[in-house]
Design a protein around this motif. Sequence first.
Motif, mmCIF file in Angstrom:
data_model
loop_
_atom_site.group_PDB
_atom_site.id
_atom_site.type_symbol
_atom_site.label_atom_id
_atom_site.label_comp_id
_atom_site.label_asym_id
_atom_site.label_seq_id
_atom_site.Cartn_x
_atom_site.Cartn_y
_atom_site.Cartn_z
ATOM 1 N N THR A 2 51.523 -8.355 -68.964
ATOM 2 C CA THR A 2 50.276 -7.929 -69.578
ATOM 3 C C THR A 2 49.454 -7.102 -68.601
ATOM 4 O O THR A 2 49.674 -7.141 -67.393
ATOM 5 N N ALA A 3 48.455 -6.388 -69.145
ATOM 6 C CA ALA A 3 47.631 -5.537 -68.277
ATOM 7 C C ALA A 3 46.895 -6.335 -67.215
ATOM 8 O O ALA A 3 46.886 -5.952 -66.045
ATOM 9 N N PRO A 4 46.228 -7.494 -67.560
ATOM 10 C CA PRO A 4 45.566 -8.257 -66.500
ATOM 11 C C PRO A 4 46.528 -8.731 -65.431
ATOM 12 O O PRO A 4 46.221 -8.732 -64.250
ATOM 13 N N ALA A 5 47.743 -9.157 -65.860
ATOM 14 C CA ALA A 5 48.715 -9.609 -64.874
ATOM 15 C C ALA A 5 49.131 -8.463 -63.971
ATOM 16 O O ALA A 5 49.344 -8.635 -62.766
ATOM 17 N N THR A 6 49.258 -7.272 -64.546
ATOM 18 C CA THR A 6 49.599 -6.102 -63.741
ATOM 19 C C THR A 6 48.546 -5.845 -62.680
ATOM 20 O O THR A 6 48.856 -5.547 -61.535
ATOM 21 N N ASP A 120 32.404 -11.330 -70.306
ATOM 22 C CA ASP A 120 33.481 -11.316 -71.297
ATOM 23 C C ASP A 120 34.808 -11.713 -70.664
ATOM 24 O O ASP A 120 35.593 -12.468 -71.248
ATOM 25 N N GLU A 121 35.076 -11.196 -69.472
ATOM 26 C CA GLU A 121 36.333 -11.498 -68.789
ATOM 27 C C GLU A 121 36.399 -12.969 -68.385
ATOM 28 O O GLU A 121 37.462 -13.596 -68.468
ATOM 29 N N GLU A 122 35.283 -13.528 -67.938
ATOM 30 C CA GLU A 122 35.270 -14.942 -67.573
ATOM 31 C C GLU A 122 35.436 -15.823 -68.795
ATOM 32 O O GLU A 122 36.160 -16.827 -68.764
ATOM 33 N N GLU A 123 34.762 -15.449 -69.878
ATOM 34 C CA GLU A 123 34.818 -16.275 -71.087
ATOM 35 C C GLU A 123 36.225 -16.313 -71.670
ATOM 36 O O GLU A 123 36.652 -17.326 -72.221
ATOM 37 N N SER A 124 36.960 -15.213 -71.572
ATOM 38 C CA SER A 124 38.310 -15.151 -72.122
ATOM 39 C C SER A 124 39.356 -15.768 -71.200
ATOM 40 O O SER A 124 40.495 -15.992 -71.620
ATOM 41 N N GLU A 197 26.608 -18.651 -70.012
ATOM 42 C CA GLU A 197 28.026 -18.980 -70.067
ATOM 43 C C GLU A 197 28.770 -18.186 -71.131
ATOM 44 O O GLU A 197 29.982 -18.327 -71.259
ATOM 45 N N SER A 198 28.069 -17.386 -71.908
ATOM 46 C CA SER A 198 28.732 -16.623 -72.961
ATOM 47 C C SER A 198 28.306 -15.167 -72.882
ATOM 48 O O SER A 198 27.165 -14.851 -72.531
ATOM 49 N N ALA A 199 29.241 -14.282 -73.233
ATOM 50 C CA ALA A 199 28.935 -12.857 -73.253
ATOM 51 C C ALA A 199 27.897 -12.542 -74.316
ATOM 52 O O ALA A 199 27.047 -11.667 -74.132
ATOM 53 N N ARG A 200 27.962 -13.254 -75.438
ATOM 54 C CA ARG A 200 26.995 -13.011 -76.509
ATOM 55 C C ARG A 200 25.583 -13.291 -76.035
ATOM 56 O O ARG A 200 24.647 -12.523 -76.304
ATOM 57 N N ALA A 201 25.402 -14.392 -75.302
ATOM 58 C CA ALA A 201 24.070 -14.713 -74.789
ATOM 59 C C ALA A 201 23.615 -13.694 -73.753
ATOM 60 O O ALA A 201 22.442 -13.313 -73.715
ATOM 61 N N ALA A 202 24.541 -13.236 -72.904
ATOM 62 C CA ALA A 202 24.183 -12.241 -71.882
ATOM 63 C C ALA A 202 23.744 -10.936 -72.538
ATOM 64 O O ALA A 202 22.744 -10.333 -72.139
ATOM 65 N N THR A 384 40.417 -12.725 -80.975
ATOM 66 C CA THR A 384 41.022 -12.310 -79.709
ATOM 67 C C THR A 384 40.771 -13.303 -78.584
ATOM 68 O O THR A 384 41.542 -13.368 -77.628
ATOM 69 N N SER A 385 39.684 -14.080 -78.681
ATOM 70 C CA SER A 385 39.389 -15.066 -77.635
ATOM 71 C C SER A 385 40.181 -16.354 -77.816
ATOM 72 O O SER A 385 40.167 -17.218 -76.940
ATOM 73 N N GLY A 386 40.875 -16.509 -78.966
ATOM 74 C CA GLY A 386 41.638 -17.720 -79.221
ATOM 75 C C GLY A 386 40.847 -18.821 -79.872
ATOM 76 O O GLY A 386 41.401 -19.899 -80.166
ATOM 77 N N ARG A 387 39.546 -18.604 -80.121
ATOM 78 C CA ARG A 387 38.736 -19.659 -80.732
ATOM 79 C C ARG A 387 39.002 -19.818 -82.229
ATOM 80 O O ARG A 387 38.680 -20.858 -82.803
ATOM 81 N N ALA A 388 39.580 -18.799 -82.861
ATOM 82 C CA ALA A 388 39.848 -18.900 -84.292
ATOM 83 C C ALA A 388 41.018 -19.834 -84.580
ATOM 84 O O ALA A 388 41.037 -20.514 -85.616
ATOM 85 N N GLU A 389 41.995 -19.878 -83.693
ATOM 86 C CA GLU A 389 43.196 -20.662 -83.960
ATOM 87 C C GLU A 389 42.911 -22.154 -84.140
ATOM 88 O O GLU A 389 43.462 -22.766 -85.062
ATOM 89 N N PRO A 390 42.081 -22.803 -83.300
ATOM 90 C CA PRO A 390 41.800 -24.219 -83.556
ATOM 91 C C PRO A 390 41.117 -24.460 -84.900
ATOM 92 O O PRO A 390 41.344 -25.495 -85.536
ATOM 93 N N VAL A 391 40.280 -23.529 -85.328
ATOM 94 C CA VAL A 391 39.622 -23.688 -86.621
ATOM 95 C C VAL A 391 40.635 -23.577 -87.756
ATOM 96 O O VAL A 391 40.647 -24.382 -88.699
#
Length: 537
Positions: A2-6, A120-124, A197-202, A384-391
């Motif tokens: 992945t790009a981050p791993a690269t 955003d990067e920290e939250e993800s 702690e969240s990008a939305r709040a920032a 994209t953050s993975g929060r939808a899957e548990p719901v």
Amino acid sequence: MTAPATVAVAVRGSGSRPFAGTGTLLRFALRRDRVTLPVWIAVTTVMVLSMPGTLEGLYGTAAERADLVRQLRENSALRAMTGPLLGDSLGALTAWRVGVYAAVLAAGLSLLTVVRHTRDEEESGRDELLRAGAVGRHAPLTAALLAAAVADAVLALLLAAGLSAHGTAGAVAFALGVAGVGLVFATLAAIAAQLTESARAARGLTAGVLGAAFVLRAAGDSGTADGSSPLTWLSPLGWPENVRAFAGERWWVLAVLAGAVLVQGAVAYALAGRRDVGAGLLPARPGPAYGRLGTAGALAWRLQRGGVLGWSFGFFVAGVVYGAMTEGAAELLADNEGTRQVIARMGGEAGLTDTFVSAMVGTLGLVAALYVVASVLRLHAEETSGRAEPVLAGSVGRLRWAAGHLVAAFGGAVLVLLLAGCGYALGYGRDPGPILAACLVQVPAVWVVGGAAVLLLGLLPRAAPAAWAVAGAALLLGWIGPALDLPGALLDLSPFAHLPKLPGAAMDWPPVLVLLGLAGVLVAAGVAGLRRRDVGG
């Protein structure tokens, strides 16, 4: 890989210095924003550089420009919207007409860039992956600030080059003032990213400060004709106008902008060294596990309510300000045939006051399109953050999951426009009925833009952020198109071009119903695509 791993591999072995890997992360950030940043910069540049030619057509003689300066000294309502006019040259008129809004766009560009590449990067969780390599403690923050600085620098170069024909010193002063505001809000966003702690709040916190800065500047400029009010000086948006581009430049004011950037940057770095990665200095409030969050709709409202309330307040205040300036603006514009023609193209052919009201309400509708796109793309962020899957892993279906967010997006658009109409009627002091009707007639066009966002999310999820380009194109055509006298066929590409120009003009139902039907088709197609594709695919 992945790009981050690269990127993590690329910076591995760079050492344990605080800024190790900054260059690599900066290149990665600019690559990720290779579409967003150029589009944002291009829109801002076109808005500014198109203005001298437009103003020359409206105020072609020195006598007309001198008369405009005289009238603005007596018109506090219009000064609140655009700032004081400090000279009668075309450069000074350009700085007056679009200087505040160019600074706001630069601030928005910068704060979104910094939050995206920090919180955003920290939250993800991607930031933690990058730090697994030899990335310095302050490298991600530095790369984010440098990415914003590069964008502001490019914007400043384009503005200075484009306006240099009207005076090199004034063009440089104007460009540095706009870029300086961008850097002020970049460092402010860096502070917000350490606190929350969240990008939305920032983003919400920094955008709230930007809104407060606009209100402070407006209040100050309404009271003085030269930008000398203490309230204007308290607002970062008031500092560029006090640079006095094209009107006897005061270069020392740029030191105020530079000082604010340095102080806020130092605070951001100090705070970054006092917290854990992924955590914020302000404790997060735990949410209830039952009751109001017992349904997918309640969860969607919990996630969307900050945006709905913030936009609602902003639209109400904007409506009050627009309403208060209507009488004075109509009197000011009545003496200029060119201005009347531009306003008529934006608002129709009715009386000047009704035409001005229609044009201002149309502007609010264009901005409401940005709200609906932001709300729809909340679904994309959850996915994209993975929060939808548990719901969705439980008994909640995709349609029910999406419905709550779409109700907040499309219903929220109606709410913000209604509150804008109420604020407009309050500021104007007239019967609210026609103004509310003018605001509500914007809803079908706003919903079409939102429907385009849903369609992209459902069928082409990776291209979902392109919905911002759809909203931006509508804003550009509706705001700048009439001033540039663009061909009607080009203006008709915007759904807002087909709305009846209320108040004053007769209500025309067929285009309204067609736009509502088109919005429904777009939403239905997008939801159908969402139900059939893989989540996160």
